[in-house]
Design a protein around this motif. Sequence first.
Motif, mmCIF file in Angstrom:
data_model
loop_
_atom_site.group_PDB
_atom_site.id
_atom_site.type_symbol
_atom_site.label_atom_id
_atom_site.label_comp_id
_atom_site.label_asym_id
_atom_site.label_seq_id
_atom_site.Cartn_x
_atom_site.Cartn_y
_atom_site.Cartn_z
ATOM 1 N N UNK A 1 1.281 -3.288 -10.574
ATOM 2 C CA UNK A 1 0.602 -2.458 -11.566
ATOM 3 C C UNK A 1 -0.902 -2.462 -11.344
ATOM 4 N N UNK A 2 -1.448 -3.569 -10.854
ATOM 5 C CA UNK A 2 -2.885 -3.629 -10.567
ATOM 6 C C UNK A 2 -3.262 -2.705 -9.426
ATOM 7 N N UNK A 3 -2.258 -2.250 -8.651
ATOM 8 C CA UNK A 3 -2.485 -1.282 -7.574
ATOM 9 C C UNK A 3 -2.210 0.135 -8.041
ATOM 10 N N UNK A 4 -1.884 0.295 -9.343
ATOM 11 C CA UNK A 4 -1.660 1.619 -9.911
ATOM 12 C C UNK A 4 -0.238 2.112 -9.849
ATOM 13 N N UNK A 5 0.740 1.195 -9.725
ATOM 14 C CA UNK A 5 2.133 1.611 -9.593
ATOM 15 C C UNK A 5 3.027 0.924 -10.612
ATOM 16 N N UNK A 6 3.854 1.722 -11.301
ATOM 17 C CA UNK A 6 4.968 1.235 -12.092
ATOM 18 C C UNK A 6 6.229 1.555 -11.289
ATOM 19 N N UNK A 7 7.402 1.591 -11.930
ATOM 20 C CA UNK A 7 8.607 1.882 -11.164
ATOM 21 C C UNK A 7 9.620 2.630 -12.026
ATOM 22 N N UNK A 8 10.532 3.309 -11.372
ATOM 23 C CA UNK A 8 11.681 3.912 -12.023
ATOM 24 C C UNK A 8 12.930 3.406 -11.322
ATOM 25 N N UNK A 9 14.059 3.490 -12.000
ATOM 26 C CA UNK A 9 15.337 3.053 -11.429
ATOM 27 C C UNK A 9 16.270 4.243 -11.346
ATOM 28 N N UNK B 1 2.726 -4.050 -0.772
ATOM 29 C CA UNK B 1 1.303 -3.868 -1.103
ATOM 30 C C UNK B 1 0.566 -2.951 -0.146
ATOM 31 N N UNK B 2 0.814 -3.060 1.142
ATOM 32 C CA UNK B 2 0.049 -2.273 2.112
ATOM 33 C C UNK B 2 0.273 -0.771 1.922
ATOM 34 N N UNK C 1 -1.329 0.362 -1.483
ATOM 35 C CA UNK C 1 -2.787 0.409 -1.364
ATOM 36 C C UNK C 1 -3.220 1.598 -0.509
ATOM 37 N N UNK C 2 -2.439 1.915 0.514
ATOM 38 C CA UNK C 2 -2.772 3.047 1.376
ATOM 39 C C UNK C 2 -2.676 4.355 0.600
ATOM 40 N N UNK C 3 -1.680 4.473 -0.287
ATOM 41 C CA UNK C 3 -1.543 5.660 -1.140
ATOM 42 C C UNK C 3 -2.785 5.849 -2.010
ATOM 43 N N UNK C 4 -3.249 4.762 -2.620
ATOM 44 C CA UNK C 4 -4.405 4.860 -3.508
ATOM 45 C C UNK C 4 -5.679 5.103 -2.724
ATOM 46 N N UNK C 5 -5.791 4.504 -1.564
ATOM 47 C CA UNK C 5 -7.004 4.675 -0.765
ATOM 48 C C UNK C 5 -7.169 6.119 -0.331
ATOM 49 N N UNK C 6 -6.072 6.814 -0.015
ATOM 50 C CA UNK C 6 -6.155 8.184 0.480
ATOM 51 C C UNK C 6 -6.205 9.216 -0.637
ATOM 52 N N UNK C 7 -5.426 8.997 -1.705
ATOM 53 C CA UNK C 7 -5.297 10.017 -2.740
ATOM 54 C C UNK C 7 -6.124 9.748 -3.987
#
Length: 319
Positions: free
Chosen positions: A11-19, A43-44, A47-53
């Motif tokens: 969550x600190x990386x900006x992601x929750x989840x769905x099932x 994590x990698x 983090x790459x998703x957030x870094x680019x978008x």
Amino acid sequence: MQKRNYNESFLSMGFTYITDREGTQKPQCVICQKVLTNESLKPSTLQDHFRKLHPKHKDMDVAFFKRKEAALKISRIDSTGYCSRQSTAATEASYRVALRIAKERKPHTIGEMLILPCAKEIVTLFCGEEAAKKLNILSLSNNTVQRRISYMSNDVKMQVVEQIKNSRFPYFALALDETTDVASCAQLIGYVRYVLNDTVKEEFLFCREQKATTTAKDIFDEVDRFFTEEGLPWEMLLAVCADGAPAMIGAQSGFKALVQKKCPEVIWTHCAIHRQVLVAKTLPLELKEVMAVVVKAVNFIRGRAVNHRIFRELCNEPI
């Protein structure tokens, strides 16, 4: 294949989840609501998703992402899907308006200050106040429009880079120009030409601000940084087009010399527009005198606003 499980630290990386129906957990971005695959639960990749978008949100604290997660979960509560459809339509409308603002080169504040109030008045007159109230969820604030334009710009850049990488002919040519805008900011602009499906395409690639100096090494470092970030190999650079400035074509320490150390076989071409300027300096005497008079007249007319207004009125007078 072993399935990955969601970790609360994501969550600190900006992601929750769905099932999904099969019980597989998939990460979902709390900013753009995009759902990634189960293999992306590491994590990698997140983090790459957030870094680019979402580069402007990567340093936000956990509290910010918790609020986003709570809003995202609320939108899932409605079993009819009405809230979800309404939210999706509002987001799409916001993006469409932001795109028009960007195309027309208007201030970002025009969305909230002009477009949205006008839209409410039009809907009220045609459809009634109840229909106009539905526009209250449409976000067109200054920051929102700026963020939408940034997201779309990054998405276009990613598409161009992916097309270059996936081309059957993975070589590309680069055109560079360094200029100073009206705010005295030095901008390095790059255009790329590549082959896609047997068709030569030319696209805008990047615009990077030069913080201080604009030497050959500064320009080279900026291009090299962009290539590294986007995974573009120097070996695939086929040709470079630039103006004749010493910082660009210097044989010892110019940008050309630095590029040739990376890829010695690169083809170097001179910008056609700059060639025309150079040719204009060697015009015959008769043509040069005519050109001097024309340039002087244009500069006089455009030099002062009053001159321009008088000239415009003169052109509108009937003969």
